[in-house]
Enzyme design. Sequence first.
Site, PDB file in Angstrom:
ATOM      1  N   LYS A   1       0.826  -1.123   0.281  1.00 18.49           N
ATOM      2  CA  LYS A   1      -0.669  -0.254   0.107  1.00 18.49           C
ATOM      3  C   LYS A   1       0.966   1.175   0.012  1.00 18.49           C
ATOM      4  O   LYS A   1       1.584   1.911   0.630  1.00 18.49           O
ATOM      5  CB  LYS A   1      -0.653  -0.133   1.328  1.00 18.49           C
ATOM      6  CG  LYS A   1      -2.094   0.758   1.234  1.00 18.49           C
ATOM      7  CD  LYS A   1      -3.033   1.106   2.642  1.00 18.49           C
ATOM      8  CE  LYS A   1      -3.901   1.929   2.425  1.00 18.49           C
ATOM      9  NZ  LYS A   1      -4.710   2.008   4.066  1.00 18.49           N
TER      10      LYS A   1
ATOM     11  N   SER B   1      -9.788   2.281   2.258  1.00 19.02           N
ATOM     12  CA  SER B   1      -8.813   3.648   1.432  1.00 19.02           C
ATOM     13  C   SER B   1      -7.714   1.797   1.475  1.00 19.02           C
ATOM     14  O   SER B   1      -6.973   2.222   0.181  1.00 19.02           O
ATOM     15  CB  SER B   1      -8.350   4.187   2.430  1.00 19.02           C
ATOM     16  OG  SER B   1      -7.155   3.381   3.331  1.00 19.02           O
TER      17      SER B   1
ATOM     18  N   SER C   1     -10.148   0.203   6.766  1.00 24.59           N
ATOM     19  CA  SER C   1      -9.192   0.452   5.610  1.00 24.59           C
ATOM     20  C   SER C   1      -8.998  -1.332   5.447  1.00 24.59           C
ATOM     21  O   SER C   1      -8.756  -1.287   4.645  1.00 24.59           O
ATOM     22  CB  SER C   1      -8.343   1.430   5.615  1.00 24.59           C
ATOM     23  OG  SER C   1      -9.168   2.477   5.193  1.00 24.59           O
TER      24      SER C   1
END
Length: 501
Positions: free
Chosen positions: A86, A166, A190
Site C-alpha cells: 500500500k 482506503s 480500511s
Amino acid sequence: MGGPAGSGMTALNELTLAEARDGLSAKRFSAREITQAHIDALEKARVLNAYLVETPDRALKMAEVSDEKIAKGEARPLEGLPLGIKDLFCTQGVHTTAGSKILEGFEPHYESNVSAQLWRDGAVMLGKLNLDEFAMGSSNETSAYGSVISPWRRNGSDAKLVPGGSSGGSSAAVAAHLCLGATATDTGGSIRQPAAFTGTVGIKPTYGRCSRWGIVAYASSLDQAGPIARTTRDCAILLGSMAGHDPRDTTSVDLPVPNFEAAVSRGVKGLTIGIPREYRVDGMSPEILKLWDQGAEWLKAAGATVKEISLPHTKYALPAYYIVAPAEASSNLARYDGVRYGLRVPGKDIAGMYENTRAAGFGREVKRRIMIGTYVLSAGYYDAYYVRAQRIRTLIKRDFEEAYASGVDAILTPATPSAAFGIGEKASADPVEMYLNDVFTVTVNMAGLPGISVPAGLDAQGLPLGLQLIGRPFDEETLFAASQVIEESAGRVSLPKAWWA
Ligand code: GLN
C-alpha cells in the site's frame, strides 16, 4: 511458461501464498517465474488502476536472490513470494505518495518497519498500491491518482464498482491475482471493508502488534497495519512477518509474535462467540442478516457456543470516530508545508507558500477532515467535542472488556452494511453516507482490538459479502481459527473471469 508443473492448470499468480511457498520450496517453479507471472498480470490489468508504481526490475532482482537462497537450502519464511505494498508505507528509493498530490516526487530515504520485515523474510516487491488520499475514505475515490476499479462486477452488468477503501488498491490487486498478498492499514475499517468488498481476507491486528514506523500517519492512536490476502492462512503467514516489537514506535508492544499459521487449524471447539445485538442496524440488507446467522450456525456446527451479547455504546462509535480521527489527522498533516516533502507551490512569503502548497496539494476530503479536526480541537470546542469523544471511546472499550470478561472469546458481526457500490454512487453529495460504511468496523479501532474480515458468500447480484470477527487484545490466533472455520464452511469465494485482460 504456461501452467506450472505439478500444480495442474492453475496459473502461478492464481496460487494462494501458501501454495506458492510450498511450490517454490519443492522447486516446482522458480521465484523468477512466479514473479514474472505477476508482472505480466499486473501489466495487463492497468485499467484497474491498482498499482501507482510498478517496480518490475527490483522485483526480478529480488526474485533472483530468492532463487539463489532456495538453491542453497537457505530459504527464508517468505522466500520469493511477490507482494504489493500500500502506498502509505515508505519504501526506500521508491516513490511514496499516500495517494496525495502533496507527496508527489517523495522518495523516502528509509523503509517502513513492516515492509522491511517482509523483505528481511525474502518477499519480493511488485510495486506500490493505490489508496484513498492519506487513507481517508471507504471507496478509493479520494485518491489523487484516480479511483481503483474493482475486479468484481454485478451479474449481467458492466458498471464499475469500488474495491472499498482506503486499501482498495491492495484489495483489488489481491482479488485480481496481481500479487499473492498485500500490505494494508486500518484506521476505521480500511483493511476489513475492502477485503469484504472483494472476497478477500483482511486482518487488522491489535493496536501495537505492528510497528507504525515509516507508515504515513493518518490518526496515530487508531492506525494499524495488517495484510490482505486470498485466504485466512495467507493472512496468518504474512502477519507473522509484519508483526513484532520496534523500539522506534513507542506504541508497538514488546510481546512475542505467536505462530499465527499454527493457529489457523485450531478449530473453535469450546469457544464462546458473542453476537452483539446492537449491530442489527436499520437499513441493513436482509442478505447480510441472513449470512450473519449462517456464520453463527457454521461456528456452532464446528463446536462453538454462540450467545447474544450487548455492546451498548455502539451507536456512538461512528460520530466519536469522526471527531477523534480528524482531530489527529489535522495535527499529523500539519507537517506537509512544502518545505520538507513533495510538492511546493511558491507564494509571496513563507506563509503564502504554505497556503498555496496546501491548497494545491490536498484534495477535498482531506481538507474537510483538516477543517473538522481543527474545529474540534479549537479552544471553546475542545471540551464539547474532543474530550467527549475520548470519553465515549473509553465506554466503547469498556463494553468489549465486559463482553470478554463474561466469557466471550470472539465476537461475530457483519463486516459492512452492504456489498460494494458503484463508483460515483456515494461519493458526491453527502459525505456522511460514505462514513456510514464504517459502522461495524470503527468500534474495533476505537477499542484497539484485533478484527478480521472473511468472505462468507455472494449476494443475489453475485457480489461478495464478508463477516467480521473481533478478538481479545493480542488474541489474533482465535480470529484466525474462527475465520478458517467460516472460510471452509462458506467455500472459497473465487473471482469471476478476468474481463480486464
Ligand atoms: N473510512 C474511514 C475513514 O475515512 C476509515 C479509513 C481507514 O481505516 N483508513 O476515516
